[in-house]
Design a protein around this motif. Structure first.
Motif, PDB file in Angstrom:
ATOM      1  N   GLY A 169       9.019   5.460   1.062  1.00 37.97           N
ATOM      2  CA  GLY A 169       7.787   4.811   1.499  1.00 37.97           C
ATOM      3  C   GLY A 169       7.887   3.298   1.476  1.00 37.97           C
ATOM      4  O   GLY A 169       7.444   2.618   2.411  1.00 37.97           O
ATOM      5  N   THR A 170       8.471   2.749   0.416  1.00 42.03           N
ATOM      6  CA  THR A 170       8.621   1.301   0.315  1.00 42.03           C
ATOM      7  C   THR A 170       9.565   0.765   1.383  1.00 42.03           C
ATOM      8  O   THR A 170       9.281  -0.259   2.027  1.00 42.03           O
ATOM      9  N   LEU A 229      10.449  -2.202   6.450  1.00 42.82           N
ATOM     10  CA  LEU A 229      11.146  -2.234   7.735  1.00 42.82           C
ATOM     11  C   LEU A 229      10.258  -1.768   8.880  1.00 42.82           C
ATOM     12  O   LEU A 229      10.744  -1.598  10.003  1.00 42.82           O
ATOM     13  N   GLY A 230       8.979  -1.570   8.584  1.00 41.92           N
ATOM     14  CA  GLY A 230       8.079  -1.043   9.612  1.00 41.92           C
ATOM     15  C   GLY A 230       7.918  -1.942  10.814  1.00 41.92           C
ATOM     16  O   GLY A 230       7.655  -1.468  11.920  1.00 41.92           O
ATOM     17  N   TRP A 260       0.826  -1.192   0.000  1.00 41.72           N
ATOM     18  CA  TRP A 260       0.000   0.000   0.000  1.00 41.72           C
ATOM     19  C   TRP A 260       0.871   1.256   0.000  1.00 41.72           C
ATOM     20  O   TRP A 260       0.520   2.271  -0.605  1.00 41.72           O
ATOM     21  N   ALA A 261       1.998   1.205   0.681  1.00 42.69           N
ATOM     22  CA  ALA A 261       2.905   2.359   0.717  1.00 42.69           C
ATOM     23  C   ALA A 261       3.450   2.659  -0.675  1.00 42.69           C
ATOM     24  O   ALA A 261       3.524   3.828  -1.094  1.00 42.69           O
ATOM     25  N   THR A 262       3.817   1.622  -1.413  1.00 43.65           N
ATOM     26  CA  THR A 262       4.299   1.822  -2.785  1.00 43.65           C
ATOM     27  C   THR A 262       3.192   2.361  -3.679  1.00 43.65           C
ATOM     28  O   THR A 262       3.433   3.235  -4.522  1.00 43.65           O
ATOM     29  N   ALA A 263       1.975   1.838  -3.510  1.00 45.71           N
ATOM     30  CA  ALA A 263       0.852   2.315  -4.323  1.00 45.71           C
ATOM     31  C   ALA A 263       0.523   3.771  -4.021  1.00 45.71           C
ATOM     32  O   ALA A 263       0.286   4.573  -4.938  1.00 45.71           O
TER      33      ALA A 263
END
Length: 250
Positions: free
Chosen positions: A160-161, A166-167, A58-61
């Motif tokens: 973002g990715t 690594l989140g 979702w972060a990449t999108a």
């Protein structure tokens, strides 16, 4: 008297002009300082995406397809809560309405080709606008502007990715990440004020924020943006009249 060498007139050779950097290298230099902020800011977005219970992609999108920093931070909560599409569309319209005014002075006419103009319009962010509308950017070519926007988005997507992947290593209760975007906007506002010391504009923004904070605390952001937009339009409408009145008084 000695003869001059063949093919010369005895005059000193003209200086060789300095080699200009390529548009890509120039854009990389222009975007490097902003990239130092966009990449860690993207990491903060990616971490928040994972902590909201969304998959990492979702972060990449968000960063590749939406590409609107402040809206992306809001979308995290909207998507996690399965907000109706109409509400999401209205939020996106209100948050990004300022881009309508960006288009009035953004140098899109220098960008060549339909594809280049389409991408440049899509990638018109606060950072790109701040960099391309200053005095130093008046001589930039269209390719340099597009490369600048491409690099800015690459910083954002990569950050973002990386943050999403690594989140899991970041504690869930870590606070302050959502303030990263606000901090970047503060820096851009300070730089804009230093370039053009226009005191009424930041004062108007502060007044609109305070009025919205106490009048409609639940909808502070759209209310403040609406008031600020109305104030800027009123100021623009009154500015020519003041210029016409000054010679009459003289």
């Amino acid at each position: 008297m000695t003869a001059s060498p063949a093919g010369t007139t005895g005059r000193p050779a003209p200086p060789v002009p300095a080699r200009q950097p390529s548009d890509f290298r120039a854009a990389f230099t222009d975007s490097s300082t902003v990239g130092l902020a966009l990449f860690p800011l993207g990491i903060a977005l990616g971490v928040l995406v994972v902590h909201a219970g969304l998959d990492w992609w979702w972060a990449t999108a968000f960063t590749a397809l939406v590409y609107a920093g402040s809206l992306e931070f809001l979308l995290i909560g909207l998507v996690a809560a399965a907000t109706p599409l109409a509400h999401v569309a209205l939020t996106a319209f209100l948050v990004n309405f300022r881009h309508v005014f960006y288009a009035l002075s953004f140098p899109l006419h220098r960008v060549g080709g339909r594809l280049g103009k389409a991408y440049s319009s899509f990638a018109l962010t606060d950072e790109a606008y701040a960099l391309t509308t200053g005095e130093a950017a008046r001589s930039w070519s269209g390719r340099r502007i597009v490369w600048l926007q491409v690099l800015c988005q690459l910083y954002w997507v990569a950050g973002g990715t990386a943050g999403a992947l690594l989140g899991g290593l970041v504690p869930d209760r870590l606070t302050g990440l959502d303030f990263a975007l606000t901090a970047l906007f503060v820096v851009l506002a300070v730089d804009a004020y230093r370039a053009r010391r226009d005191i009424p504009t930041p004062v108007l923004a502060l007044v609109c924020a305070l009025v919205a904070r106490f009048a409609v605390p639940g909808q502070m952001l759209p209310a403040a943006l609406g008031l600020f937009t109305a104030g800027l339009l009123a100021r623009h409408a009154l500015a020519p009249r003041k210029k016409e009145e000054e010679p009459a008084r003289a």
